[in-house]
Structures are given as structure tokens and as C-alpha cells.
Write an enzyme that holds these catalytic residues in place. Structure first.
Site, PDB file in Angstrom:
ATOM      1  N   ARG A  16      28.524  43.044  -4.962  1.00 15.44           N
ATOM      2  CA  ARG A  16      28.296  42.937  -3.163  1.00 15.44           C
ATOM      3  C   ARG A  16      28.309  41.477  -2.701  1.00 15.44           C
ATOM      4  NH1 ARG A  16      22.314  44.717  -4.190  1.00 15.44           N
ATOM      5  NH2 ARG A  16      22.704  43.754  -6.562  1.00 15.44           N
ATOM      6  N   ASP A 104      21.315  33.974 -11.561  1.00 12.59           N
ATOM      7  CA  ASP A 104      21.369  34.629  -9.684  1.00 12.59           C
ATOM      8  C   ASP A 104      19.618  33.798  -9.793  1.00 12.59           C
ATOM      9  OD1 ASP A 104      19.952  36.580 -10.410  1.00 12.59           O
ATOM     10  OD2 ASP A 104      21.810  37.509 -10.057  1.00 12.59           O
ATOM     11  N   ASN A 229      22.393  38.379  -4.979  1.00 12.40           N
ATOM     12  CA  ASN A 229      23.236  39.387  -5.093  1.00 12.40           C
ATOM     13  C   ASN A 229      24.452  39.797  -4.138  1.00 12.40           C
ATOM     14  OD1 ASN A 229      22.687  40.065  -7.915  1.00 12.40           O
ATOM     15  ND2 ASN A 229      20.699  40.668  -6.483  1.00 12.40           N
ATOM     16  N   TYR A 334      35.227   6.746  11.403  1.00 11.13           N
ATOM     17  CA  TYR A 334      35.404   8.044  10.038  1.00 11.13           C
ATOM     18  C   TYR A 334      35.948   5.999   9.460  1.00 11.13           C
ATOM     19  CZ  TYR A 334      37.604   9.370   6.161  1.00 11.13           C
ATOM     20  OH  TYR A 334      38.182   9.804   4.677  1.00 11.13           O
ATOM     21  N   ASN A 345      29.119  -5.353  11.200  1.00  9.29           N
ATOM     22  CA  ASN A 345      29.271  -4.579  12.508  1.00  9.29           C
ATOM     23  C   ASN A 345      31.186  -3.901  12.614  1.00  9.29           C
ATOM     24  OD1 ASN A 345      28.058  -3.747  15.810  1.00  9.29           O
ATOM     25  ND2 ASN A 345      30.587  -3.772  15.807  1.00  9.29           N
TER      26      ASN A 345
END
Length: 421
Positions: A16, A104, A229, A334, A345
Site C-alpha cells: 500500500r 512499522d 502502511n 551556500y 563575517n
């Protein structure tokens, strides 16, 4: 707890979920659901863990390397799955009781597990199971009791009669068995049900008919026994776990401005008096010191270590990097594979270009350096102590900036302050 082994049932396909990944390996707050169960039992001193694997067993074994895995080659039911561990458990004379969990159910707490085991041991029971009362018990096995309130059996939903289906006490799916009683029961069960499988739950009726005591412990928290599930249930478990993680962090002295819009994964550590602003993502294996300011809209990825009194602002992403104390990274940056010293800084728009298309390289920025707005640092490269990069500079690979020097331009070059105009 040393004489108790744990079996975790993790062989099912989880159809499922509609996924190529085994169900128990789906992440909840950055951690596979199976690992929550393993960590919980290990944390209470139960180190003998057996995981029953089946569907895509190789992937599960790889994820939990170091844990004993036993393969259920044919998925013939939970009773058959437990039987796969019979030889390993019977030859270990130090094991007297066996805890059985489903892979689970990642929200099951250590406290509930301990409560179940303590009841089992104190009662010297053949089996002890976790039960709950539900007004709508659809989908769960029903706990059937005698007029004297003794447990008689567990009936699965598909096999329950009309009268049994109205029973509101359900089997949660957590058990502690006496080892001998467990395998006695497993020898007696038959696949006489609509699924034609060997049900572990059928051992309960076998034991009660043999006058072997069966006890129970109840839980009033439906979140604990949420079985995952479907993708919807995965999302619900994620929400519950997220709330638990945030509450634990806030209880430790961290301010989370907007818990509903903050995401922190399992395994992140944050020091007291740090403030987390909205829409911040802090992933696993991130360590943040005290008195920091993080966000809004920041993303800290695994392998990030942040010192005390650091400011990380909006639209900053950091991965596999160490940030020294008093450093400021305020806007749109980044930072990857970088070691940054103290009191540095990092100007708005700074990019560490750590990937050359084949490999990722290191960048070092030493104490008291000043990285100007829009600087690009192409790794591998080093910026020395107290050095300055001018706005928009591109510092190319291996062209290290000497300590105390200023560089500007594309490519960045050291400014000769003694040069006459």
C-alpha cells in the site's frame, strides 16, 4: 533486560506504500522507521536484536549493518516469521523472554516497552500483550476475554464474528513471551484463516487452552500504536514525531519561534538559548551551540557543526561544514565542505563552489576573516587569518588568500596598498 531478546518483524512488502523501497526503510524525520525501534530497545539495555527480513532483504540488511538479520524466504505470516528465529534463540540459554515488535510502529515509546516487560516479568507470564480501547476498532485484531476478564484469544478482523467485531479492546501488536511458551505455541498453530497464513496472534489461544497465563498492559495513546502502511499514515507519523522532537528541544532551553513551520530531524543537537526562526530546516547529524540565531528560511544539512554565538540568517544553506563561534552568515549563502574559524563575517551572496563536476573539495576560512558580498570561493582554497575579499571577488582554486591581505577582482588578486596611483 539482558536475558530478553527482541524480534522485529520487517519482512513485509508494504504494497500500500506503492514504493520500490521496503516499508520499514521509509524515513520519519530523517531516520528510517525501523531504526527507531532498534534504538529504543538498545536504549533500555536490550542488545540482542533479531530483525526478520524478506522483501528486498538486501536493502534492509545494508541499512542496519551490525544487527542480526534472519530471512523469511516465503511470507507465510507473522507466526512463520517468528519461527525463523527459533534455532538462534533456543540455543542461547541466557535468553528467557522475547519481546516482539512490528517494524512499522516507529512511535512506540521506551516507557511503554519497559512497562510491558516489567509486567511480564513480575507476573511470570507465558505472554504479555499491549492492548488499547478504541471506539472504532476497525482494522485491528480484537482481544477476547472470558467472563472473569481473562484473555482467551485474539481474533483478527477478517476472521472475527459479528459479535467479536463489536469488542473495543484491540491488540496493539507488541508482545513479550516466555521463550519456551512462545515456541510451544508456534508449534501448535495452523493457517486456518482467510489469509491462510500462520498468525502469531493464534499462539495466545494455544497458551490459554494449556493454562499458561497471558497478561496485558494497556495504552491510552493512539499515536503510539499507529502502524505505517500508507503514505498518508507515513505523513501522520512524521507529524507526531516532529512534534515530539520539537517539544524535547524546547524543553532543553531552545526557543522555536513557530513550531508549526520549523522542521528539525531526529539526531540534531541544539544548545540552550539558541533561537530558531520560522521555515528553518535542521537535518540529522547537525550540532548547534548555545546562544545562536538560526533562520528564517535556513537549511542546515548533515555534517554541520555550529559553534556558540553564531548567526545564520535567511536563505543560507550549510552542509558538511564547521562554523566557529561568533561567526556571522546572514544572507543568501551556500557553504559546503568548509571549515570556518571564529569571528568571521560571511557577506551576503557568498558561494563556496565545492564541487568541480567530479569531486568535492575543502575550503578553509581562518579566524577574523571578512568575506565580502557576492564572493565566490572555488575549492580547494584557503582564506588566511584576518584576510579580506572584496565584494564580487572570485577566488579561484588553490589561489590561497594570505593572512591579513585583501583580494579583489575576477580572478581575485592581492591589493598592493603601496602602489602609487
Amino acid at each position: 533486560m539482558k536475558n530478553i531478546a527482541t524480534i522485529i518483524l520487517a519482512a513485509g512488502e508494504g504494497t500500500r506504500m506503492k514504493s520500490s523501497l521496503p516499508k520499514v526503510l521509509h524515513n520519519i524525520c530523517g531516520k528510517p522507521m525501523l531504526e527507531y525501534l532498534i534504538d529504543n530497545v538498545n536504549s533500555i539495555g536490550m542488545n540482542k536484536v533479531f530483525v526478520i527480513v524478506g522483501h528486498k532483504a538486501g536493502l534492509v540488511k545494508k541499512q542496519i549493518s551490525g544487527i542480526k538479520c534472519i530471512t523469511q524466504s516465503e511470507l507465510l505470516g507473522t507466526g512463520d516469521a517468528v519461527t525463523r528465529a527459533r534455532s538462534a534463540l533456543l540455543k542461547d540459554n541466557k535468553i528467557s523472554n522475547i519481546l516482539i515488535l512490528y517494524g512499522d510502529t516507529p512511535l512506540l515509546s521506551q516507557e511503554t516497552i519497559k512497562k510491558l516487560i516489567e509486567k511480564h516479568v513480575s507476573a511470570s507470564a507465558g505472554a504479555t500483550l499491549l492492548t488499547a480501547q478504541l471506539k472504532n476498532p476497525t482494522g485491528y485484531g480484537r482481544v477476547i476475554r472470558s467472563p472473569g476478564n481473562k484473555i482467551v484469544k485474539i481474533v483478527e478482523e477478517l476472521d472475527a464474528s459479528i459479535y467479536e467485531k463489536v469488542v473495543e479492546e484491540i491488540n496493539v501488536g507488541v508482545y513479550c513471551f516466555n521463550k519456551r511458551a512462545l515456541f510451544y505455541g508456534l508449534e501448535k498453530i495452523k493457517p486456518n484463516n482467510k489469509k491462510e497464513e500462520y498468525y502469531l496472534t493464534d499462539t495466545i489461544e494455544v497458551l490459554t487452552k494449556a493454562n499458561i497465563s497471558v497478561e496485558s498492559v494497556s495504552t491510552n495513546d493512539p499515536e503510539e500504536f499507529l502502524g505505517v502502511n500508507t503514505r498518508a499514515e507515513l505523513g501522520k507519523a512524521e507529524s507526531v514525531m516532529k512534534k515530539r522532537i520539537l517539544n524535547k528541544i524546547m524543553d532543553a532551553g531552545v526557543t522555536v519561534i513557530d513550531p508549526n513551520n520549523t522542521y528539525i530531524e531526529q539526531g540534531a543537537g541544539i544548545g540552550k538559548d539558541t533561537v530558531i526562526y520560522p521555515y528553518t530546516f535542521i537535518e540529522n547529524d547537525v550540532k548547534i551551540g548555545s546562544n545562536c540565531s538560526i533562520g528564517p528560511f535556513a537549511r542546515l544539512r548533515p555534517g554541520t557543526i555550529v559553534g556558540d554565538n553564531v548567526g545564520i540568517g535567511n536563505f543560507v544553506e550549510i552542509v558538511r561544514s564547521s562554523i566557529g563561534r561568533e561567526t556571522k552568515i546572514r544572507h543568501q549563502c551556500y557553504i559546503g565542505d568548509t571549515i570556518i574559524g571564529k569571528n568571521v563575517n560571511i557577506g551576503a551572496g557568498t558561494i563556496v563552489a565545492n564541487y568541480d563536476g567530479k569531486e568535492k573539495h575543502k575550503t578553509i576560512i581562518e579566524d577574523n576573516a571578512f568575506i565580502g558580498t557576492g564572493t565566490i570561493l572555488i575549492a580547494p582554497v584557503k582564506v588566511g587569518r584576518g584576510a579580506i575579499t572584496g565584494a564580487g571577488s572570485v577566488v579561484t582554486r588553490n589561489k590561497n588568500v594570505p593572512a591579513g591581505k585583501t583580494v579583489v577582482g575576477i580572478p581575485a588578486r592581492v591589493v598592493d596598498k603601496n602602489r602609487k596611483k
